[in-house]
Design a protein around this motif. Structure first.
Motif, PDB file in Angstrom:
ATOM      1  N   THR A  22       1.271  17.048  -3.941  1.00 26.77           N
ATOM      2  CA  THR A  22       1.972  16.361  -2.812  1.00 26.77           C
ATOM      3  C   THR A  22       1.071  15.171  -2.525  1.00 26.77           C
ATOM      4  OG1 THR A  22       3.188  18.278  -2.160  1.00 26.77           O
ATOM      5  CG2 THR A  22       3.052  16.233  -0.649  1.00 26.77           C
ATOM      6  N   ILE A  23       1.512  13.836  -2.679  1.00 25.73           N
ATOM      7  CA  ILE A  23       0.712  12.847  -2.219  1.00 25.73           C
ATOM      8  C   ILE A  23       1.206  12.038  -0.830  1.00 25.73           C
ATOM      9  CG2 ILE A  23      -0.630  10.560  -2.806  1.00 25.73           C
ATOM     10  CD1 ILE A  23      -0.342  11.541  -5.660  1.00 25.73           C
ATOM     11  N   GLN A  24       0.508  12.029   0.161  1.00 25.86           N
ATOM     12  CA  GLN A  24       0.965  11.150   1.387  1.00 25.86           C
ATOM     13  C   GLN A  24       0.116  10.120   1.488  1.00 25.86           C
ATOM     14  OE1 GLN A  24       1.328  13.632   4.841  1.00 25.86           O
ATOM     15  NE2 GLN A  24       2.328  12.092   5.907  1.00 25.86           N
ATOM     16  N   PHE A  25       0.726   8.861   1.494  1.00 28.84           N
ATOM     17  CA  PHE A  25       0.327   7.650   1.571  1.00 28.84           C
ATOM     18  C   PHE A  25       0.135   7.256   3.088  1.00 28.84           C
ATOM     19  CE2 PHE A  25       1.140   7.745  -2.644  1.00 28.84           C
ATOM     20  CZ  PHE A  25       0.243   7.394  -3.301  1.00 28.84           C
ATOM     21  N   ALA A  26      -1.082   6.758   3.724  1.00 35.98           N
ATOM     22  CA  ALA A  26      -1.067   6.323   4.958  1.00 35.98           C
ATOM     23  C   ALA A  26      -0.681   4.943   5.067  1.00 35.98           C
ATOM     24  CB  ALA A  26      -2.632   6.098   5.574  1.00 35.98           C
ATOM     25  N   ARG A  27      -0.487   4.173   4.074  1.00 40.27           N
ATOM     26  CA  ARG A  27      -0.181   2.806   4.007  1.00 40.27           C
ATOM     27  C   ARG A  27       0.842   2.456   2.958  1.00 40.27           C
ATOM     28  NH1 ARG A  27      -5.905   0.719   3.121  1.00 40.27           N
ATOM     29  NH2 ARG A  27      -6.814   2.398   4.068  1.00 40.27           N
ATOM     30  N   ASN A  28       1.488   1.283   2.914  1.00 42.51           N
ATOM     31  CA  ASN A  28       2.352   0.842   2.023  1.00 42.51           C
ATOM     32  C   ASN A  28       1.628   0.346   0.841  1.00 42.51           C
ATOM     33  OD1 ASN A  28       4.860   0.504   0.609  1.00 42.51           O
ATOM     34  ND2 ASN A  28       5.227  -1.567   1.779  1.00 42.51           N
ATOM     35  N   VAL A  29       1.545   1.119  -0.233  1.00 44.96           N
ATOM     36  CA  VAL A  29       0.653   0.903  -1.637  1.00 44.96           C
ATOM     37  C   VAL A  29       1.879   0.851  -2.845  1.00 44.96           C
ATOM     38  CG1 VAL A  29      -0.978   1.814  -3.243  1.00 44.96           C
ATOM     39  CG2 VAL A  29      -1.190   2.439  -0.781  1.00 44.96           C
ATOM     40  N   PRO A  30       1.626  -0.382  -3.323  1.00 36.98           N
ATOM     41  CA  PRO A  30       2.425  -0.700  -4.576  1.00 36.98           C
ATOM     42  C   PRO A  30       2.328   0.355  -5.708  1.00 36.98           C
ATOM     43  CG  PRO A  30       1.213  -2.656  -4.025  1.00 36.98           C
ATOM     44  CD  PRO A  30       0.507  -1.521  -3.218  1.00 36.98           C
ATOM     45  N   ALA A  31       3.534   0.562  -6.179  1.00 40.37           N
ATOM     46  CA  ALA A  31       3.622   1.670  -7.362  1.00 40.37           C
ATOM     47  C   ALA A  31       2.491   1.507  -8.517  1.00 40.37           C
ATOM     48  CB  ALA A  31       4.878   1.892  -7.916  1.00 40.37           C
ATOM     49  N   GLN A  32       2.480   0.166  -8.847  1.00 42.16           N
ATOM     50  CA  GLN A  32       1.378  -0.210  -9.942  1.00 42.16           C
ATOM     51  C   GLN A  32       0.083   0.047  -9.597  1.00 42.16           C
ATOM     52  OE1 GLN A  32       1.924  -4.554 -10.496  1.00 42.16           O
ATOM     53  NE2 GLN A  32       2.032  -4.195 -12.761  1.00 42.16           N
ATOM     54  N   LYS A  33      -0.224  -0.080  -8.346  1.00 47.44           N
ATOM     55  CA  LYS A  33      -1.606   0.275  -7.937  1.00 47.44           C
ATOM     56  C   LYS A  33      -1.888   1.869  -8.122  1.00 47.44           C
ATOM     57  CE  LYS A  33      -5.285  -0.923  -4.717  1.00 47.44           C
ATOM     58  NZ  LYS A  33      -5.423  -1.700  -3.614  1.00 47.44           N
ATOM     59  N   ILE A  34      -0.869   2.654  -7.754  1.00 47.81           N
ATOM     60  CA  ILE A  34      -0.933   4.115  -7.650  1.00 47.81           C
ATOM     61  C   ILE A  34      -1.097   4.614  -9.051  1.00 47.81           C
ATOM     62  CG2 ILE A  34       0.397   6.040  -7.014  1.00 47.81           C
ATOM     63  CD1 ILE A  34       1.495   4.376  -4.629  1.00 47.81           C
ATOM     64  N   THR A  35      -0.301   3.967  -9.910  1.00 48.26           N
ATOM     65  CA  THR A  35      -0.283   4.532 -11.228  1.00 48.26           C
ATOM     66  C   THR A  35      -1.545   4.242 -11.791  1.00 48.26           C
ATOM     67  OG1 THR A  35       0.792   2.543 -11.969  1.00 48.26           O
ATOM     68  CG2 THR A  35       2.190   4.606 -11.719  1.00 48.26           C
ATOM     69  N   LYS A  36      -1.933   2.765 -11.623  1.00 43.70           N
ATOM     70  CA  LYS A  36      -3.432   2.431 -12.265  1.00 43.70           C
ATOM     71  C   LYS A  36      -4.569   3.394 -11.666  1.00 43.70           C
ATOM     72  CE  LYS A  36      -6.458  -1.631 -12.545  1.00 43.70           C
ATOM     73  NZ  LYS A  36      -7.371  -1.216 -11.681  1.00 43.70           N
ATOM     74  N   ILE A  37      -4.691   3.707 -10.308  1.00 43.07           N
ATOM     75  CA  ILE A  37      -5.702   4.240  -9.956  1.00 43.07           C
ATOM     76  C   ILE A  37      -5.834   5.837 -10.562  1.00 43.07           C
ATOM     77  CG2 ILE A  37      -6.559   5.429  -7.786  1.00 43.07           C
ATOM     78  CD1 ILE A  37      -5.971   2.509  -6.743  1.00 43.07           C
ATOM     79  N   LEU A  38      -4.327   6.582 -10.505  1.00 42.40           N
ATOM     80  CA  LEU A  38      -4.158   7.793 -10.968  1.00 42.40           C
ATOM     81  C   LEU A  38      -4.793   7.927 -12.577  1.00 42.40           C
ATOM     82  CD1 LEU A  38      -1.089   8.924  -9.082  1.00 42.40           C
ATOM     83  CD2 LEU A  38      -3.554   9.781  -8.911  1.00 42.40           C
ATOM     84  N   ARG A  39      -4.245   7.001 -13.304  1.00 39.39           N
ATOM     85  CA  ARG A  39      -4.671   7.044 -14.805  1.00 39.39           C
ATOM     86  C   ARG A  39      -5.923   6.904 -14.890  1.00 39.39           C
ATOM     87  NH1 ARG A  39      -1.550   2.997 -15.923  1.00 39.39           N
ATOM     88  NH2 ARG A  39       0.339   4.244 -16.815  1.00 39.39           N
ATOM     89  N   GLU A  40      -6.602   6.115 -14.063  1.00 38.16           N
ATOM     90  CA  GLU A  40      -8.182   5.949 -14.520  1.00 38.16           C
ATOM     91  C   GLU A  40      -8.830   7.180 -13.767  1.00 38.16           C
ATOM     92  OE1 GLU A  40      -9.360   2.541 -12.053  1.00 38.16           O
ATOM     93  OE2 GLU A  40      -8.474   1.107 -13.370  1.00 38.16           O
ATOM     94  N   GLY A  41      -8.344   7.942 -12.835  1.00 39.95           N
ATOM     95  CA  GLY A  41      -8.746   9.229 -12.488  1.00 39.95           C
ATOM     96  C   GLY A  41      -8.785  10.078 -13.435  1.00 39.95           C
TER      97      GLY A  41
END
Length: 68
Positions: A22-41
Motif C-alpha cells: 500500500t502506497i499513500q502519496f501526500a502529493r499528486n505525483v505523475p505515474a511515470q515518475k512513480i514507476t521510474k523511481i520504483l523500478r530504480e529502487g
C-alpha cells in the motif's frame, strides 16, 4: 529494521502467499515518475542477475500505475 538479504528476497517472492503493498502519496505525483523511481529502487537493491529474475514481476506491478 534493515533491508532483506539475497536469500530473504527469494524467500519473500516464492513463499506462496500473495503480497500487498500500500502506497499513500501526500502529493499528486505523475505515474511515470512513480514507476521510474520504483523500478530504480528494485534495480539498486538487487544484483543485475537477481533483477533479471524478478523483472517480469516488477513490470506487472508497475503496470498498475498506468491509466488505461
Amino acid at each position: 529494521m534493515g533491508l532483506a538479504g539475497p536469500l530473504d528476497r527469494k524467500k519473500i517472492l516464492t513463499d506462496g502467499p500473495a503480497k500487498q503493498m500500500t502506497i499513500q502519496f501526500a502529493r499528486n505525483v505523475p505515474a511515470q515518475k512513480i514507476t521510474k523511481i520504483l523500478r530504480e529502487g528494485f534495480e539498486l537493491n538487487t544484483t543485475p542477475s537477481e533483477y533479471r529474475e524478478i523483472e517480469t514481476y516488477v513490470e506487472q506491478m508497475l503496470a498498475f500505475f498506468v491509466r488505461r
